[in-house]
Design a protein around this motif. Structure first.
Motif, PDB file in Angstrom:
ATOM      1  N   ARG A   1      -1.262   0.433   0.863  1.00  0.00           N
ATOM      2  CA  ARG A   1      -1.941  -0.814   0.483  1.00  0.00           C
ATOM      3  C   ARG A   1      -3.226  -0.505  -0.286  1.00  0.00           C
ATOM      4  O   ARG A   1      -3.497  -1.105  -1.337  1.00  0.00           O
TER       5      ARG A   1
ATOM      6  N   GLU B   1      -2.489   1.048  -3.771  1.00  0.00           N
ATOM      7  CA  GLU B   1      -2.158   0.022  -4.771  1.00  0.00           C
ATOM      8  C   GLU B   1      -3.426  -0.647  -5.301  1.00  0.00           C
ATOM      9  O   GLU B   1      -3.538  -0.925  -6.502  1.00  0.00           O
TER      10      GLU B   1
ATOM     11  N   PRO C   1       3.367   4.179  -6.424  1.00  0.00           N
ATOM     12  CA  PRO C   1       3.204   4.288  -4.974  1.00  0.00           C
ATOM     13  C   PRO C   1       4.546   4.192  -4.261  1.00  0.00           C
ATOM     14  O   PRO C   1       5.385   3.354  -4.625  1.00  0.00           O
TER      15      PRO C   1
END
Length: 331
Positions: free
Chosen positions: A217, A220, A233
């Motif tokens: 997370r 990103e 990713p």
């Protein structure tokens, strides 16, 4: 006191010149008078307007939190001499004997280092699948998310949810300098992207894998922050990814368990490609055990390896070091 008076727009240039000449008086605050700046000097300087002025003394600031921390004298020798700074968060390892003084230590760090906004103590070792540790709040803001800057990139992360070591910034730059334009890179244990985002500035494509959903997370978000749109990713176990892509360069930054993933690394690197392997080794024999494992896996796969560089990255524990081995795989 004698002073040089200059227009405000020329102040920085003149300040550097006075320092170069060795005449700028130390320990005094510069003074502003309308559109002019006054610098205190130790002697007359040719070519400048000289005036008399009063200057306030600069407050002498301590260099270390240990100079101001309020703890008994008999425990001061136990105070740690260093701590990690990640963005505006400090993380310090405190001996058990000092934990009762944790708040005082945290407040002293905040007092000396004005850019730090929160201080935590290490509450456990790095452990678990996600490589995180318990943190104990000592002082400042009660938050664990921060924005860290290193090597010209920005990394947003939560120090309680992902693994990140600021002490590897130099090592990350070493790999960046070795990376050639146009390469495909596979970062097997990418975390929030300190290697991947940096290497994206040279590489054609960077595959960045991690099993921690929080790490992906933040990765990103860091891709967006740094406009590193050539980073891909991948959330999941690297074993399921290995062999499905081919890279010129592989990063294996999982020193405690990297040896368990050597097969996956060698299956994913191109013929003649380079693997950057990390591990832990005892001071008396840093590399032999790791190199033996590398050779054994290569033989099983019918490959050959050429060792390119071996180096100590940083101390890890008493008489133990985090080490790096760079090797080429020949298929």
């Amino acid at each position: 006191m004698l002073a040089v008076k200059v227009p405000r727009q020329e102040a920085e240039k003149v300040r550097r010149k006075l320092i170069e000449l060795g005449v700028l008086a130390k320990g005094y605050a510069v003074k502003r008078e309308g559109e002019f700046i006054l610098f205190p000097v130790t002697e007359p300087v040719e070519g400048f307007e000289l005036v008399e002025a009063d200057f306030g003394r600069l407050e002498k600031r301590p260099h270390s939190y240990r100079e101001v921390v309020e703890v008994p004298k008999d425990v001061k020798p136990l105070l740690p001499s260093s701590f990690d700074i990640i963005g505006d968060i400090a993380i310090i390892e405190i001996p058990k004997e000092l934990m009762e003084y944790g708040k005082a230590i945290g407040e002293a760090i905040l007092k000396v280092h004005r850019h730090i906004k929160a201080v935590f103590a290490k509450g456990s070792k790095v452990s678990g699948e996600y490589r995180v540790r318990e943190l104990i709040h000592l002082a400042g803001e009660r938050r664990t998310e921060t924005l860290h800057r290193e090597n010209g990139i920005r990394l947003k992360l939560d120090v309680a949810k992902v693994y990140f070591s600021p002490r590897l910034a130099t090592e990350r730059m070493r790999i960046f300098q070795k990376t050639r334009p146009g390469e495909v890179v596979f970062d097997m244990f990418a975390g929030v992207g300190p290697y991947a985002v940096l290497l994206a500035r040279k590489a054609k494509l960077v595959f960045a894998c991690d099993i921690n959903p929080w790490a992906i997370r933040y990765l990103e978000e860091n891709i967006r922050l740094n406009k590193a749109n050539n980073v891909v990713p991948i959330l999941g176990d690297v074993r399921k990814v290995a062999g499905r892509l081919e890279a010129d360069r592989i990063i294996m930054n999982l020193p405690k368990f990297a040896d368990r993933f050597l097969r996956e690394a060698m299956l994913s690197v191109k013929d003649g490609g380079v693997v950057h392997y990390y591990g832990f080794g005892p001071e008396e024999d840093l590399f032999s055990e790791h190199e033996a494992k590398i050779k054994a896996i290569a033989r099983e796969l019918g490959f050959k390896v050429e060792f390119l560089e071996r180096r100590k990255v940083r101390p890890y524990a008493p008489r133990q070091f985090n080490i790096a081995i760079d090797f080429r795989v020949l298929k």
